[in-house]
Design a protein around this motif. Structure first.
Motif, PDB file in Angstrom:
ATOM      1  N   PRO A  33       0.830  -1.209   0.000  1.00  0.00           N
ATOM      2  CA  PRO A  33       0.000   0.000   0.000  1.00  0.00           C
ATOM      3  C   PRO A  33       0.863   1.257   0.000  1.00  0.00           C
ATOM      4  N   VAL A  34       0.350   2.318  -0.592  1.00  0.00           N
ATOM      5  CA  VAL A  34       1.079   3.585  -0.662  1.00  0.00           C
ATOM      6  C   VAL A  34       0.509   4.556   0.367  1.00  0.00           C
ATOM      7  N   GLU A  35       1.296   5.553   0.738  1.00  0.00           N
ATOM      8  CA  GLU A  35       0.886   6.541   1.737  1.00  0.00           C
ATOM      9  C   GLU A  35      -0.204   7.472   1.225  1.00  0.00           C
ATOM     10  N   LYS A  36      -0.016   7.959  -0.006  1.00  0.00           N
ATOM     11  CA  LYS A  36      -1.014   8.853  -0.601  1.00  0.00           C
ATOM     12  C   LYS A  36      -0.832   8.859  -2.110  1.00  0.00           C
ATOM     13  N   THR A  37      -1.870   9.279  -2.803  1.00  0.00           N
ATOM     14  CA  THR A  37      -1.807   9.310  -4.264  1.00  0.00           C
ATOM     15  C   THR A  37      -1.399  10.674  -4.790  1.00  0.00           C
ATOM     16  N   GLY A  38      -1.459  11.688  -3.944  1.00  0.00           N
ATOM     17  CA  GLY A  38      -1.063  13.027  -4.379  1.00  0.00           C
ATOM     18  C   GLY A  38      -2.069  13.637  -5.335  1.00  0.00           C
ATOM     19  N   THR A  39      -1.578  14.483  -6.198  1.00  0.00           N
ATOM     20  CA  THR A  39      -2.427  15.146  -7.177  1.00  0.00           C
ATOM     21  C   THR A  39      -2.672  14.199  -8.344  1.00  0.00           C
ATOM     22  N   HIS A  40      -3.932  14.094  -8.725  1.00  0.00           N
ATOM     23  CA  HIS A  40      -4.296  13.268  -9.881  1.00  0.00           C
ATOM     24  C   HIS A  40      -4.277  14.162 -11.114  1.00  0.00           C
ATOM     25  N   LYS A  41      -3.532  13.740 -12.113  1.00  0.00           N
ATOM     26  CA  LYS A  41      -3.425  14.522 -13.343  1.00  0.00           C
ATOM     27  C   LYS A  41      -3.998  13.719 -14.497  1.00  0.00           C
ATOM     28  N   LYS A  42      -4.887  14.373 -15.267  1.00  0.00           N
ATOM     29  CA  LYS A  42      -5.555  13.719 -16.393  1.00  0.00           C
ATOM     30  C   LYS A  42      -6.048  12.349 -15.972  1.00  0.00           C
ATOM     31  N   SER A  43      -6.954  12.361 -14.974  1.00  0.00           N
ATOM     32  CA  SER A  43      -7.457  11.147 -14.347  1.00  0.00           C
ATOM     33  C   SER A  43      -8.951  11.228 -14.122  1.00  0.00           C
ATOM     34  N   ILE A  44      -9.519  10.079 -13.743  1.00  0.00           N
ATOM     35  CA  ILE A  44     -10.914   9.996 -13.338  1.00  0.00           C
ATOM     36  C   ILE A  44     -10.974   9.137 -12.077  1.00  0.00           C
ATOM     37  N   THR A  45     -11.815   9.538 -11.146  1.00  0.00           N
ATOM     38  CA  THR A  45     -12.011   8.815  -9.905  1.00  0.00           C
ATOM     39  C   THR A  45     -13.478   8.436  -9.791  1.00  0.00           C
ATOM     40  N   GLY A  46     -13.735   7.151  -9.550  1.00  0.00           N
ATOM     41  CA  GLY A  46     -15.077   6.677  -9.256  1.00  0.00           C
ATOM     42  C   GLY A  46     -15.146   6.389  -7.771  1.00  0.00           C
TER      43      GLY A  46
END
Length: 155
Positions: A33-46
């Motif tokens: 697992p990662v700590e955080k994903t940070g800023t999402h660039k040219k992405s989509i979140t469901g």
């Protein structure tokens, strides 16, 4: 649920099962697992919200190129841009993952309700909750790149 380690293992298994069985795409866990994903660039979140004995959110974060490939495979047609089909497909994947999470967290899911799925997308955005919560962010590798499944549960 005894721990986030147990949750992690079951969520990895569930995600791989959904992608291979419903999306018709081979994916694999991409490590710890990662700590955080940070800023999402040219992405989509469901995402779907959870209410009841466990409160929180499940989100799946896909870069646009991964989302297009996932949607094309899921629908069986080529999709070349982020549109309603992509939003619906990503929302449905979040919904399926949320349903599995609901079952993992409770006795056959009876004491947790899920919200309707929703999506956000754009050139650049961040994703975080306002609540005091524990979170788990799992990285996955698809043929078209990395994506993440995130669970946040209120303490």
């Amino acid at each position: 649920m005894n721990s986030f380690v147990e949750l992690s293992d079951k969520l990895i298994e569930s995600t791989i099962e959904i992608f291979t069985g419903m999306v018709m795409m081979d994916i694999s866990s991409a490590g710890e697992p990662v700590e955080k994903t940070g800023t999402h660039k040219k992405s989509i979140t469901g995402m779907v919200g959870l209410a009841g004995t466990h409160k929180g959110i499940l989100a799946v974060h896909l870069p646009n190129e991964v989302a297009l490939a996932v949607t094309s495979s899921f629908l069986g047609v080529d999709v070349g841009e982020i549109n309603e089909d992509v939003q619906d497909a990503v929302g449905e994947i979040a919904n399926m993952l949320g349903g599995n999470l609901k079952t993992i967290l409770s006795d056959r899911g009876r004491d947790i309700q899920l919200s309707l799925p929703s999506t956000i997308f754009g050139d650049e955005y961040t994703f975080s909750s306002q609540a005091e919560s524990d979170w788990l962010i799992l990285p996955f590798q698809s043929p078209n790149g990395m994506f993440y499944v995130e669970v946040e549960l209120e303490r």
